[in-house]
Design an enzyme around this catalytic site. Sequence first.
Site, PDB file in Angstrom:
ATOM      1  N   LYS A  73       0.503  -1.156   0.046  1.00 34.63           N
ATOM      2  CA  LYS A  73       0.231  -0.004   0.269  1.00 34.63           C
ATOM      3  C   LYS A  73       0.877   1.528   0.217  1.00 34.63           C
ATOM      4  CE  LYS A  73      -2.290  -0.072   3.577  1.00 34.63           C
ATOM      5  NZ  LYS A  73      -1.983   0.410   4.370  1.00 34.63           N
ATOM      6  N   ARG A  96       2.364   7.750   7.041  1.00 34.50           N
ATOM      7  CA  ARG A  96       2.808   8.003   8.361  1.00 34.50           C
ATOM      8  C   ARG A  96       4.235   7.418   8.342  1.00 34.50           C
ATOM      9  NH1 ARG A  96      -1.078   3.787  10.734  1.00 34.50           N
ATOM     10  NH2 ARG A  96      -0.342   2.581   8.385  1.00 34.50           N
ATOM     11  N   LYS A 107       7.869  -6.447  11.262  1.00 35.35           N
ATOM     12  CA  LYS A 107       6.624  -6.163   9.431  1.00 35.35           C
ATOM     13  C   LYS A 107       7.677  -4.979   8.959  1.00 35.35           C
ATOM     14  CE  LYS A 107       3.563  -2.391   9.302  1.00 35.35           C
ATOM     15  NZ  LYS A 107       4.176  -1.042   8.802  1.00 35.35           N
ATOM     16  N   ALA A 275      -3.576   1.775  13.594  1.00 39.88           N
ATOM     17  CA  ALA A 275      -4.932   1.377  12.250  1.00 39.88           C
ATOM     18  C   ALA A 275      -5.765   0.342  13.155  1.00 39.88           C
ATOM     19  CB  ALA A 275      -4.405   1.161  11.203  1.00 39.88           C
ATOM     20  N   PHE A 303      -4.025  -0.729   7.493  1.00 43.14           N
ATOM     21  CA  PHE A 303      -5.070  -1.688   7.065  1.00 43.14           C
ATOM     22  C   PHE A 303      -5.797  -1.984   6.078  1.00 43.14           C
ATOM     23  CE2 PHE A 303      -3.767  -2.380  11.677  1.00 43.14           C
ATOM     24  CZ  PHE A 303      -2.587  -2.965  11.429  1.00 43.14           C
ATOM     25  N   TRP A 411       7.179  -0.472  -8.489  1.00 39.78           N
ATOM     26  CA  TRP A 411       7.848  -1.298  -7.537  1.00 39.78           C
ATOM     27  C   TRP A 411       9.492  -1.168  -8.227  1.00 39.78           C
ATOM     28  CZ3 TRP A 411      11.236  -5.364  -7.203  1.00 39.78           C
ATOM     29  CH2 TRP A 411      11.684  -6.748  -6.696  1.00 39.78           C
TER      30      TRP A 411
END
Length: 558
Positions: A73, A96, A107, A275, A303, A411
């Site tokens: 995302k 963020r 993560k 989130a 999310f 990407w």
Amino acid sequence: MSYKSDIQIAREAKKQPIMQIGNALGIPAEDLLPYGHDKAKVSQKFINSVKDRPDGKLILVTAINPTPAGEGKTTTTVGLGDGLNRIGKKAMICIREASLGPNFGMKGGAAGGGYAQIVPMEEMNLHFTGDFHAITSAHSLLSAMIDNHIYWGNEQDIDIRRVVWRRVVDMNDRALRQITCSLGGVANGFPREAGFDITVASEVMAILCLANDLKDLEKRLGDMIVAYRRDRSPVYCRDIGAEGAMTVLLKDAMQPNLVQTLENNPAFVHGGPFANIAHGCNSVIATTTALKLADYVVTEAGFGADLGAEKFMNIKCRKAGLAPSVVVCVATVRAMKMNGGVAKADLGAESVEAVKKGCPNLGRHIENLKSFGVPVVVAINHFVTDTEAEIQAVKDYVAGQGAVAVLSRHWELGSEGSEELARKVAEIAEAGQANFAPIYPDEMSLADKIQTICKRIYRADEALMDKKIRDQLKLWEEQGYGHLPVCMAKTQYSFSTDPNLRGAPTGHSVPVREVRLSAGAGFVVVVCGEIMTMPGLPRQPSALSIRLNDDGQIEGLF
């Protein structure tokens, strides 16, 4: 074909001095507070000076429910921002900040990936400009002042069994979830149970991200409920007298951080509320300022769309008077296959059937997003293992949902790979089709707001609330909090509260375990199922492979 790691690509970036990035936005050098050569804070004076300018168009990037296959995302948010600049639009990105805990856990970082990244990658994923440290310090100051107040006579008559203000640290540390503090005798105070959350779950973080300026910040901090008296009446932060000193600690943290993408396009990276326990969006001050400086602002919400986008629309947009022009929903062929029942280890093999079987999760999100009155574009974030037939299956499904899906290869190729997506988003935004509205009005009862989200977004039969919870909601309404939006805290992996229930489930119920009033942030948190506000580290945390190499460069950060 071997691909470079994110950190290798970031290290090779040809960054421009941050003053140059600011200059291109029309921010004078004296209104930038530099942190080194490649990041700076923007002064409140400058922010105030652009308040009367017209707003650009707001683009929200959201996603399907997260899967272990990864959706990308943030990578898509950055790629789309670069793509819009490539086709001649003046665009900014707002995301963020990264939390230290997940970086050293599992993560990884939060600044995009491949050739769609925001830099400096290492600093952004570590201490950055110190915002999270400031939030941790301000939160800790209030914690210390509450216990100090109790120690010196407890003038507010706080019931020490009902201190609801927990402590925070920006690290995944399961040992601190539940603690006993003030042990060791009379000199150390009155022993009581307490606990730690991760800094991003602090109400101070949520407030920083919703406040308009320092005055608003101080008022909201003062409005936070920290404890209850023996008669069950609330004790506010202002009763302890901590809000002024907390604002002093947050003075610089309140200013948005300006950085750049690999392609030298401007980005604000500011704030980072959880989130699921909070609203999961970057700060209002960063988003509203960006809208004054650019024709397009691309931002994201945490999310999947059932959590992040719902809160972005019902909480952030409502509070800040924002209205998105387009929503981009990120999906991957790999995630569709996982939703269709394929194991992570088998994702490399073509399976058009599994893609089709997994698409209803995406369809549900498209339908939900449209219910806010905003047009939806699906971005298929390309992975090298995707086949033509699988990509076509997603495109065909989305077309059947009355939306358009665009393959994006940001990407791998940067803005060259996201050009088509950017053109489609700009075309729809400029057509002015959006007719945005939150899905419930302020005046609806809190219980009905909860039911509305559970039925309309999660497609549950009902939210299950026992008498104790209903009574608590009624009491808050009597105390003047009934107009607040609700902030649902549930698993991000499913529309239901069962993380293993993939796809687009129906016929389920949403059990409400507890409700919490975030009076300063201005929402009621509704905890459904098991929600963790202090994560733990995995068996093999990322921290094991993070170190400095012989050249003093950071290795192992991703």
